[in-house]
Design a protein around this motif. Structure first.
Motif: not given
Length: 102
Positions: A21-45
């Motif tokens: 589990c990745i508990h998003c509240a534990r991370y900075s806004e920049a880190q959460r943005d990076e995570l959402w970008h990576l999830l979108s990239s995974a969805e594309s692949g």
């Protein structure tokens, strides 16, 4: 919360198969943005053809609300996963799956 689970492969290794589990509240806004970008990239692949074979691994990803309800689900072959997202998986928390407080 983002839940990541690796499935498949030749041998079942419980430590690697346990959802993380990745508990998003534990991370900075920049880190959460990076995570959402990576999830979108995974969805594309995820739309590509999966190479046949019993030893292939895949990741099951989900985004869940505070009640544990899935808001987004995706299954993607390990070789189509962004390497940075695999690094997030490696560092992710397993305590929630063990019944411990997050």
């Amino acid at each position: 919360m983002v839940r990541l689970r690796r499935e498949g492969g030749v041998a079942h290794l419980p430590g690697l198969a346990r959802p993380r589990c990745i508990h998003c509240a534990r991370y900075s806004e920049a880190q959460r943005d990076e995570l959402w970008h990576l999830l979108s990239s995974a969805e594309s692949g995820a739309g590509g053809e999966e190479v046949p074979g019993a030893d292939r691994r895949r990741f099951c990803l989900s985004v869940e609300d505070a009640n544990g309800n899935s808001l987004w689900l995706l299954t993607v072959a390990e070789d189509a996963m962004p390497q940075e997202l695999i690094e997030w998986w490696r560092r992710a928390d397993t305590s929630a799956e063990n019944g411990n407080a997050p």
